[in-house]
Design an enzyme around this catalytic site. Structure first.
Site, PDB file in Angstrom:
ATOM      1  N   SER A  36       0.950  -1.189  -0.061  1.00 34.09           N
ATOM      2  CA  SER A  36      -0.241   0.109   0.025  1.00 34.09           C
ATOM      3  C   SER A  36       0.889   1.187  -0.003  1.00 34.09           C
ATOM      4  CB  SER A  36      -0.873  -0.100   1.281  1.00 34.09           C
ATOM      5  OG  SER A  36      -0.119  -0.152   2.439  1.00 34.09           O
TER       6      SER A  36
ATOM      7  N   ASN B 267      -2.233  -1.844  13.293  1.00 37.76           N
ATOM      8  CA  ASN B 267      -3.657  -1.592  13.233  1.00 37.76           C
ATOM      9  C   ASN B 267      -4.228  -0.255  13.991  1.00 37.76           C
ATOM     10  OD1 ASN B 267      -3.469  -4.239  12.315  1.00 37.76           O
ATOM     11  ND2 ASN B 267      -4.357  -5.066  13.660  1.00 37.76           N
TER      12      ASN B 267
ATOM     13  N   HIS C 153     -39.424  22.961 -11.272  1.00 36.46           N
ATOM     14  CA  HIS C 153     -39.526  22.230 -12.532  1.00 36.46           C
ATOM     15  C   HIS C 153     -38.835  22.645 -13.641  1.00 36.46           C
ATOM     16  CE1 HIS C 153     -42.841  20.418  -9.906  1.00 36.46           C
ATOM     17  NE2 HIS C 153     -43.081  21.621  -9.405  1.00 36.46           N
TER      18      HIS C 153
ATOM     19  N   SER D 157     -13.600  23.614 -29.091  1.00 37.87           N
ATOM     20  CA  SER D 157     -13.986  22.288 -29.614  1.00 37.87           C
ATOM     21  C   SER D 157     -12.801  22.252 -30.777  1.00 37.87           C
ATOM     22  CB  SER D 157     -15.376  22.363 -30.242  1.00 37.87           C
ATOM     23  OG  SER D 157     -15.196  21.287 -31.263  1.00 37.87           O
TER      24      SER D 157
ATOM     25  N   GLN E 249      -7.283  -1.869   4.340  1.00 41.73           N
ATOM     26  CA  GLN E 249      -6.155  -1.256   3.561  1.00 41.73           C
ATOM     27  C   GLN E 249      -6.831  -0.559   2.518  1.00 41.73           C
ATOM     28  OE1 GLN E 249      -2.159  -2.626   3.413  1.00 41.73           O
ATOM     29  NE2 GLN E 249      -2.717  -2.836   1.180  1.00 41.73           N
TER      30      GLN E 249
ATOM     31  N   LYS F  76      -8.010   3.583   1.752  1.00 49.58           N
ATOM     32  CA  LYS F  76      -7.000   4.878   1.378  1.00 49.58           C
ATOM     33  C   LYS F  76      -7.493   5.210   0.198  1.00 49.58           C
ATOM     34  CE  LYS F  76      -4.179   3.302   4.878  1.00 49.58           C
ATOM     35  NZ  LYS F  76      -4.978   2.079   4.848  1.00 49.58           N
TER      36      LYS F  76
END
Ligand code: ARG
Length: 457
Positions: free
Chosen positions: A22, A109, A155, A276, A321, A324
């Site tokens: 990790s 832990n 609406h 564009s 783990q 994260k």
């Protein structure tokens, strides 16, 4: 070799190493991990669990590591799993047996839990400050365009005239609740969990209250199993960010709509738009669209974490783990949004004349007419019905409501007087709404003042 390799024979396969590591993402916790370790060794020394001299050397080495990581001079490797292992093995490398005392009365832990809480404490402050910035941009737009009148929609249909400032301030209110939700969450996560060990606490005579004090935690956790098992504080944090993103998305949608040719209520600065690659005439509101679009991953991260936690047996499981990446991703995304949205809003040009022209539809004032009848003593239901009948006649005869003759009005509304012919003015309509929380100019002005003062601090 891994620091836990004692009971293992043989090395690990690369695939396993890559699957379980990790450090590639939890290395961002290094500074908080170091802060936690420093407070931990101070406590171990003050409780005479390790020598004071050892604590001092460890702290000195920890600062060296922090500096190396800060400066990008630290080498990370998946072989050492996570950030906690990296820092600890570096300490052992530097100090030998002395360094091997760092992990006394502590498990990864409770360590990872502490680090995440320290990290979230810092990030929540950044986010709350960022939200204030966003609110400031909205308040200055409200202030600079305080007399702009626009159609209010329900609406997505014309409803009643409102001040553009009122619309901006609606978002300021929403974002203020988002901040206060984060601060509430901060209150609940600001608890020291270190000292819970792997699951059951420790046999060593530690002093958790000292660590809490040194790291400015007002409270310590009351149950070591709860402390290492739960990630509810992260779920809550992600839920706060998800609600914030929902508000951002709605604001962005308004901006996208308003900058369309059909609305033309605002024009975004060129620097916040893109073109564009095919259509030369295009100027697209991409920043607003992406802010709206990024809401998807922020919701997804919340659902990912809830799903990771769901069904886990007590207490810590390696599944945790996986908390994260979603956590970090939502935080990074929100911080990015907060870096672009305020300047985009601050530089947005408001086309008051277009807004007013759209609000100049007499039908938007139909409620005003019905309410005038109430003032003349007509029960509201009846007033609504009579006004409705007049609107219907106008629309089938193609006569705008403000062009109807007094005689025609009388046919539908026997109580009518000539003054009623003059109410079809959007400025009049908003000015009559000086009720608490309404769109009346004085009411909105005082709310602008309220927010300006509040956001100054
Ligand atoms: N990297 C681990 C995590 O993020 C740290 C805790 C590991 N604990 C363990 N018993 N393997 O959860």
């Amino acid at each position: 070799m891994a620091l836990w390799s004692g009971r293992f024979s043989g090395g690990q396969k690369n695939e396993l190493i890559e699957f379980t590591e990790s450090v590639s993402f939890d290395k961002r916790l290094y500074s908080h991990d170091i802060d936690g370790s420093k407070a931990h060794v101070d406590m171990l020394a003050s409780c005479r669990i390790i020598p004071a001299k050892t604590a001092k050397s460890i702290k000195r080495e920890l600062e060296k590591i922090r500096k190396r990581i800060d400066e990008g001079r630290f080498k990370f490797t998946s072989r050492l799993e996570d950030i906690h292992m990296h820092i600890e093995s570096e300490i052992i490398k530097a100090l030998g047996d002395e360094g091997a005392r760092l992990h006394t009365a502590r498990s990864r832990n409770d360590q990872v839990n502490l680090d995440t809480r320290l990290y979230l404490r810092d990030e929540s402050v950044k986010i709350v400050l960022g939200i204030r910035n966003l609110q400031r941009a909205l308040v200055s737009q409200a202030e600079n365009n305080s007399n702009a009148i626009m159609p209010g929609y329900t609406h997505l249909q014309h409803a009643q005239p409102v001040l553009f400032a009122h619309h901006m301030l609606a978002y300021v209110e929403m974002f203020s609740r988002d901040s206060s939700r984060l601060l509430d969450c901060l209150g609940r996560l600001n608890i020291l969990t270190l000292g819970s060990g792997a699951i059951a606490g420790t046999t060593l005579p530690i002093n958790r209250k000292k660590v809490a004090k040194d790291l400015s935690f007002p409270e310590i956790s009351a149950n070591s199993m709860d402390a290492v098992a739960d990630r509810d504080f992260e779920c809550e944090f992600l839920a706060c960010l998800a609600i914030f993103a929902m508000h951002v998305s709605r604001l962005s949608e308004d901006i996208v709509l308003w900058s369309s040719r059909e609305f033309s209520f605002v024009e975004l600065a060129d620097e916040f738009c893109t073109g564009s690659s095919l259509m030369p005439q295009k100027k697209n509101p991409d920043v607003a669209e992406l802010a709206r679009g990024k809401t998807g991953r922020i919701y997804g991260n919340l659902v990912a974490l809830l799903t990771i936690c769901k069904g886990l047996p007590m207490s810590y499981n390696r599944d945790l783990q996986e908390d994260k990446e979603p956590l970090f991703d939502s935080i990074d995304t929100v911080i990015k949004i907060l870096s672009v949205l305020p300047p985009m809003l601050a530089t947005m040009h408001v086309r008051k004349e277009k807004m007013l022209a759209a609000a100049n539809n007499p039908e938007l004032m139909a409620t005003d007419l019905a309410e005038e009848l109430v003032k003349l003593g007509v029960p509201f239901r009846k007033a609504h019905e009579r006004t409705g009948a007049l609107v219907k006649w106008c629309s089938s005869n193609k006569v705008p409501l403000n062009k109807v003759s007094f005689n025609e009005m009388k046919k539908h509304i026997p109580e009518a007087n000539k003054a009623l012919l003059k109410i079809f003015d959007p400025a009049r309509s908003v000015s009559k709404r000086e009720v608490d929380g309404g769109t009346g100019p004085c009411e909105v002005r005082s709310r602008i003042d309220y927010w300006r003062k509040k956001l100054q601090k």
